[in-house]
Design an enzyme around this catalytic site. Structure first.
Site, PDB file in Angstrom:
ATOM      1  N   ASN A  24      54.307 -28.434  18.584  1.00 49.98           N
ATOM      2  CA  ASN A  24      53.273 -27.789  17.761  1.00 49.98           C
ATOM      3  C   ASN A  24      53.806 -27.712  16.336  1.00 49.98           C
ATOM      4  OD1 ASN A  24      54.819 -25.253  17.378  1.00 49.98           O
ATOM      5  ND2 ASN A  24      54.496 -25.074  19.581  1.00 49.98           N
ATOM      6  N   ASP A  34      56.892 -29.978  25.726  1.00 45.12           N
ATOM      7  CA  ASP A  34      57.667 -29.216  24.724  1.00 45.12           C
ATOM      8  C   ASP A  34      58.559 -28.201  25.440  1.00 45.12           C
ATOM      9  OD1 ASP A  34      56.593 -27.335  21.743  1.00 45.12           O
ATOM     10  OD2 ASP A  34      58.479 -28.322  22.234  1.00 45.12           O
ATOM     11  N   SER A 128      49.217 -35.225  23.104  1.00 43.34           N
ATOM     12  CA  SER A 128      47.908 -34.540  22.963  1.00 43.34           C
ATOM     13  C   SER A 128      47.047 -34.531  24.212  1.00 43.34           C
ATOM     14  CB  SER A 128      47.078 -35.153  21.813  1.00 43.34           C
ATOM     15  OG  SER A 128      47.512 -34.648  20.572  1.00 43.34           O
ATOM     16  N   ILE A 131      47.718 -29.811  26.885  1.00 48.22           N
ATOM     17  CA  ILE A 131      47.156 -28.579  26.312  1.00 48.22           C
ATOM     18  C   ILE A 131      46.193 -28.875  25.164  1.00 48.22           C
ATOM     19  CG2 ILE A 131      47.824 -26.483  25.006  1.00 48.22           C
ATOM     20  CD1 ILE A 131      50.433 -26.503  26.769  1.00 48.22           C
TER      21      ILE A 131
HETATM   22  N1  APR Z   1      57.866 -35.264  30.945  1.00 50.64           N
HETATM   23  C1  APR Z   1      56.915 -36.118  30.481  1.00 50.64           C
HETATM   24  N2  APR Z   1      55.644 -35.754  30.223  1.00 50.64           N
HETATM   25  C2  APR Z   1      55.321 -34.460  30.464  1.00 50.64           C
HETATM   26  C3  APR Z   1      56.253 -33.502  30.934  1.00 50.64           C
HETATM   27  C4  APR Z   1      57.573 -33.963  31.178  1.00 50.64           C
HETATM   28  N3  APR Z   1      58.538 -33.138  31.621  1.00 50.64           N
HETATM   29  N4  APR Z   1      55.616 -32.301  31.049  1.00 50.64           N
HETATM   30  C5  APR Z   1      54.327 -32.509  30.691  1.00 50.64           C
HETATM   31  N5  APR Z   1      54.141 -33.803  30.345  1.00 50.64           N
HETATM   32  C6  APR Z   1      52.914 -34.479  29.924  1.00 50.64           C
HETATM   33  C7  APR Z   1      51.603 -33.857  30.321  1.00 50.64           C
HETATM   34  O1  APR Z   1      51.262 -34.206  31.650  1.00 50.64           O
HETATM   35  C8  APR Z   1      50.674 -34.516  29.310  1.00 50.64           C
HETATM   36  O2  APR Z   1      50.223 -35.774  29.812  1.00 50.64           O
HETATM   37  O3  APR Z   1      52.897 -34.485  28.525  1.00 50.64           O
HETATM   38  C9  APR Z   1      51.568 -34.782  28.089  1.00 50.64           C
HETATM   39  C10 APR Z   1      51.270 -33.910  26.885  1.00 50.64           C
HETATM   40  O4  APR Z   1      50.890 -32.624  27.334  1.00 50.64           O
HETATM   41  P1  APR Z   1      51.436 -31.294  26.613  1.00 50.64           P
HETATM   42  O5  APR Z   1      52.869 -31.155  26.878  1.00 50.64           O
HETATM   43  O6  APR Z   1      50.527 -30.190  27.010  1.00 50.64           O
HETATM   44  O7  APR Z   1      51.300 -31.609  25.054  1.00 50.64           O
HETATM   45  P2  APR Z   1      50.002 -31.662  24.120  1.00 50.64           P
HETATM   46  O8  APR Z   1      48.747 -31.897  24.884  1.00 50.64           O
HETATM   47  O9  APR Z   1      50.365 -32.608  23.024  1.00 50.64           O
HETATM   48  O10 APR Z   1      49.910 -30.174  23.548  1.00 50.64           O
HETATM   49  C11 APR Z   1      50.932 -29.752  22.667  1.00 50.64           C
HETATM   50  O11 APR Z   1      51.428 -27.830  23.979  1.00 50.64           O
HETATM   51  O12 APR Z   1      53.447 -27.267  24.870  1.00 50.64           O
HETATM   52  C12 APR Z   1      52.588 -27.040  23.827  1.00 50.64           C
HETATM   53  O13 APR Z   1      54.053 -26.485  22.002  1.00 50.64           O
HETATM   54  C13 APR Z   1      53.180 -27.477  22.514  1.00 50.64           C
HETATM   55  O14 APR Z   1      51.464 -26.428  21.218  1.00 50.64           O
HETATM   56  C14 APR Z   1      51.932 -27.668  21.693  1.00 50.64           C
HETATM   57  C15 APR Z   1      50.952 -28.243  22.696  1.00 50.64           C
END
Ligand code: APR
Length: 181
Positions: A24, A34, A128, A131
Site C-alpha cells: 500500500n 504484503d 491488485s 484486497i
Molecule cells: N504469495 C503469493 N501471492 C499471494 C500470497 C503469497 N504468500 N498471499 C496472497 N497472494 C496473492 C493473492 O491471492 C492475490 O492474488 O496476491 C495477490 C494480491 O492480493 P493482495 O495481497 O490482497 O494485494 P492487492 O490486491 O494488491 O491489495 C494490496 O492489500 O495487503 C494489503 O497492504 C496491502 O493495502 C495493500 C493491499
C-alpha cells in the site's frame, strides 16, 4: 531475453533475486501477500519501509503505480520491490495504466538496483487482484502484456516468474501463457 515461468506457490518461499510485493502507498505492511512478505522477512523490512516513508514527509511513501526497493530481511531472496497497485473502481480511473506501470517500474527498478551484480530472477504476485479487487482476467492480461513489452529492456534478466497463490489466477495465466511457460 529472459524466460517467463508460471508457478502456483507462496512467493515468500522462492529462492530468487527479487520478489515483488503488492504493497500500500504507506508501505506499512498489511494483509495478503504484503502481510506474508513482512511476516517472513521480519521487522527489519518494516523498519526500512518506515525510513522510506519518513524521507517523504507529507507524501505517499510509494505512490500508486510506482515502486521502491528494499533489502529482504530473513527472506530467501536478495531484494524486495514494493509496488502499489490501483484499487479497482470500475475501470474508468486509469486503473489499467497504473497496473501496467507497477509491472514495468518494478522490473526496471530491480534491474537498475542490480548494477554490478546481474539480476537473474524476479518473481511477481498477481498485483491488485486480492484486497484491491482488480478483475483477475484483465489484470492477468495487463501483467503478461506489460512484462513481454518490458523484458527486452532488461537483457540481463534470465527468468521472470509469475507466482499465483490461488487457482483462478493460475488458470488464467496458464491460458494466457500457453503451454510454453
Ligand atoms: N504469495 C503469493 N501471492 C499471494 C500470497 C503469497 N504468500 N498471499 C496472497 N497472494 C496473492 C493473492 O491471492 C492475490 O492474488 O496476491 C495477490 C494480491 O492480493 P493482495 O495481497 O490482497 O494485494 P492487492 O490486491 O494488491 O491489495 C494490496 O492489500 O495487503 C494489503 O497492504 C496491502 O493495502 C495493500 C493491499
Amino acid at each position: 531475453m529472459g524466460t517467463i515461468k508460471l508457478v502456483r506457490d507462496d512467493i515468500t518461499r522462492l529462492r530468487v533475486d527479487v520478489i515483488v510485493n503488492a504493497a500500500n502507498s504507506g508501505l506499512m505492511g498489511g494483509g495478503g501477500v504484503d502481510g506474508a512478505i513482512h511476516a517472513a522477512a521480519g521487522p527489519a523490512l518494516l523498519e526500512e519501509c518506515v525510513r522510506i516513508a519518513r524521507g517523504r514527509p507529507g507524501l505517499p511513501a510509494c505512490p500508486v503505480g510506482e515502486a521502491v526497493i528494499t533489502g529482504a530481511g530473513n527472506l530467501r531472496c536478495k531484494r524486495v520491490v514494493h509496488t502499489v497497485g490501483p484499487v479497482w473502481r470500475g475501470g474508468g480511473r486509469g486503473e489499467a495504466e497504473l497496473l501496467a506501470s507497477c509491472y514495468r517500474k518494478s522490473l526496471l527498478l530491480a534491474a537498475r538496483s542490480f548494477q554490478g551484480e546481474a539480476l537473474k530472477t524476479i518473481a511477481f504476485p498477481n498485483i491488485s487482484t486480492g484486497i484491491y479487487g482488480y478483475p483477475k482476467a484483465e489484470a492477468a492480461h495487463i501483467a503478461v502484456e506489460t512484462v513481454k513489452k518490458t523484458l527486452p529492456e532488461v537483457p540481463e534478466l534470465e527468468q521472470l516468474i509469475f507466482v499465483c497463490f490461488d487457482g483462478e489466477n493460475y488458470r488464467l495465466y496458464r491460458e494466457l501463457l500457453g503451454a510454453n511457460f
